[in-house]
Design an enzyme around this catalytic site. Structure first.
Site, PDB file in Angstrom:
ATOM      1  N   THR A 108       0.848  -1.186   0.000  1.00  0.00           N
ATOM      2  CA  THR A 108       0.000   0.000   0.000  1.00  0.00           C
ATOM      3  C   THR A 108       0.883   1.234   0.000  1.00  0.00           C
ATOM      4  O   THR A 108       1.683   1.426   0.908  1.00  0.00           O
ATOM      5  CB  THR A 108      -0.898   0.009   1.247  1.00  0.00           C
ATOM      6  N   SER A 111      -0.388   7.037  -0.811  1.00  0.00           N
ATOM      7  CA  SER A 111      -1.513   7.744  -1.417  1.00  0.00           C
ATOM      8  C   SER A 111      -2.709   6.846  -1.665  1.00  0.00           C
ATOM      9  O   SER A 111      -3.733   7.305  -2.146  1.00  0.00           O
ATOM     10  CB  SER A 111      -1.080   8.353  -2.765  1.00  0.00           C
ATOM     11  N   CYS A 112      -2.593   5.555  -1.343  1.00  0.00           N
ATOM     12  CA  CYS A 112      -3.646   4.615  -1.695  1.00  0.00           C
ATOM     13  C   CYS A 112      -4.050   3.798  -0.488  1.00  0.00           C
ATOM     14  O   CYS A 112      -3.230   3.092   0.083  1.00  0.00           O
ATOM     15  CB  CYS A 112      -3.181   3.685  -2.814  1.00  0.00           C
ATOM     16  N   GLY A 113      -5.324   3.882  -0.112  1.00  0.00           N
ATOM     17  CA  GLY A 113      -5.787   3.175   1.072  1.00  0.00           C
ATOM     18  C   GLY A 113      -6.420   1.840   0.794  1.00  0.00           C
ATOM     19  O   GLY A 113      -6.697   1.079   1.708  1.00  0.00           O
ATOM     20  N   CYS A 115      -5.324  -0.193  -2.074  1.00  0.00           N
ATOM     21  CA  CYS A 115      -4.522  -0.918  -3.046  1.00  0.00           C
ATOM     22  C   CYS A 115      -4.411  -2.379  -2.640  1.00  0.00           C
ATOM     23  O   CYS A 115      -4.292  -2.711  -1.471  1.00  0.00           O
ATOM     24  CB  CYS A 115      -3.119  -0.324  -3.147  1.00  0.00           C
TER      25      CYS A 115
END
Length: 290
Positions: A108, A111-113, A115
Site C-alpha cells: 500500500t 496515497s492509496c488506502g 490498493c
C-alpha cells in the site's frame, strides 16, 4: 522512537537570492504488518503510532472490533540480515478464535488506502456498527471551527508542510485524538487503532475531520469505526458520496471558514448553538506522532 522528520540540506531560491539551508522533511518509511507471524501487508507511512496504525488497519479490514480481539502487537527483532531491529516490521497476534482477514495482493502506497484489493466488491467491508442510526446533532458553528482546531494540532506539519492530518472530535468540537501521516488513510487508521486500544469503538457521537479530500476509503474507514460524521476541507469523490448515502453517514466537503457543502446526512447539521454529544468518555489525546 522519533523518526517523523528527516533533515536535508537544500538550495533555497527566491527571485535572485540563493541560500543553502537545512530543511525538515516528513519521513516516509515502509511498515510491514505481519499477522500471527505471516506477512499481511506493507504500507508506506510516517513512523510513529505504529501499533495504532496496525490495529486501525485491522479495524478497517473488519478483522477486529474490540481490544480483546488482539492478543499482542510487537516489533519484530532481527528484521535485517544483520539481526538489527529496523522498527519497520511488526507482528500482530490475534486472540484465539478471531479469524484472520484475507491478505492484500500488493503493498500500500502512502496515497492509496485500498490498493491490493481483489475487487471493488471486496472493498465494501461489512461494518460491525450502523453509523446511520447515530442521532448526534452538530451545530453549524462547531463544524466550521474544526479545520482551525485540526490545523492547530498539526505539529509536524508546521515543521515540514508535508503531512496529512485526521482528527477525532466530540460533537461539541473538543478534540479526542489527532494523528498525522504522509498517507491520509494511515492517519485515519492511526485514529481507529487508538480508539480500539482505548476501548472506545464504536465511535458514536463523534466527527472525523480530515485535512484533504474525502475519498472512498476514508468514508469506508469512518463507517468501519462507527463514526457518523466525516468532514473534509476538500472535495469528496462520487463513490465516497454514494457510500456515505448508503451507510447513513453525514459527509461534509469544502469546509472552509463558514462555508461547506453537505453531501449526505444533512439532518445532523443544526443552525443552533447547542449540540448533543455521544462521545466524551475520557480524556483527549490530541497529539501528533512522536
Amino acid at each position: 522512537m522519533s523518526r517523523v522528520t528527516v533533515k536535508k540540506r537544500i538550495l533555497r531560491v527566491k527571485d535572485a537570492a540563493r541560500v543553502r539551508k537545512v530543511d525538515a522533511l516528513a519521513a516516509e518509511e515502509p511498515l510491514e504488518i505481519r499477522l500471527n507471524g505471516t506477512p499481511l501487508t506493507v504500507t508506506m507511512r510516517t513512523p510513529g503510532d505504529d501499533f495504532d496504525l496496525a490495529a486501525g488497519f485491522l479495524v478497517s479490514e473488519g478483522a477486529v472490533g474490540s481490544p480483546g480481539d488482539i492478543s499482542t502487537i510487537r516489533y519484530c527483532a532481527g528484521a535485517t540480515v544483520e539481526g538489527q531491529n529496523t522498527y519497520n516490521v511488526l507482528d500482530v497476534r490475534l486472540a484465539p478464535g478471531v479469524p484472520e482477514p484475507e491478505p492484500r495482493n500488493f503493498y500500500t502506497t502512502s496515497s492509496c488506502g485500498v490498493c491490493g484489493k481483489a475487487s471493488l466488491e471486496a472493498v465494501r467491508t461489512v461494518a460491525r456498527w450502523n453509523a446511520g442510526d447515530d442521532p448526534v446533532e452538530l451545530a453549524q458553528s462547531t463544524v466550521a471551527a474544526l479545520p482551525d482546531r485540526l490545523r492547530a494540532a498539526q505539529r509536524v506539519f508546521d515543521r515540514t508542510g508535508g503531512l496529512h492530518a485526521a482528527g477525532l472530535f466530540t460533537a461539541d468540537g473538543e478534540p479526542l485524538c489527532v494523528r498525522e501521516d504522509v498517507g491520509r488513510h494511515n492517519a485515519v487508521d492511526k485514529l481507529l487503532g487508538w480508539a480500539l486500544r482505548e476501548g472506545r469503538l464504536p465511535l458514536r457521537g463523534t466527527v472525523l475531520m480530515v485535512s484533504g479530500r474525502a475519498s472512498f476509503e476514508l468514508v469506508q474507514k469512518a463507517v468501519m469505526g462507527g463514526i457518523p460524521v466525516l468532514a473534509a476541507v476538500s472535495a469528496p469523490s462520487s463513490l465516497a458520496v454514494e457510500l456515505a448515502a448508503d451507510e447513513g453517514l453525514t459527509l461534509i466537503g469544502f469546509l472552509r471558514g463558514n462555508s461547506m457543502n453537505v453531501y449526505t446526512g444533512e439532518r445532523r447539521l443544526s443552525a443552533r448553538a447547542s449540540v448533543t454529544s455521544g462521545a466524551g468518555n475520557g480524556s483527549a489525546d490530541a497529539r501528533s506522532p512522536r
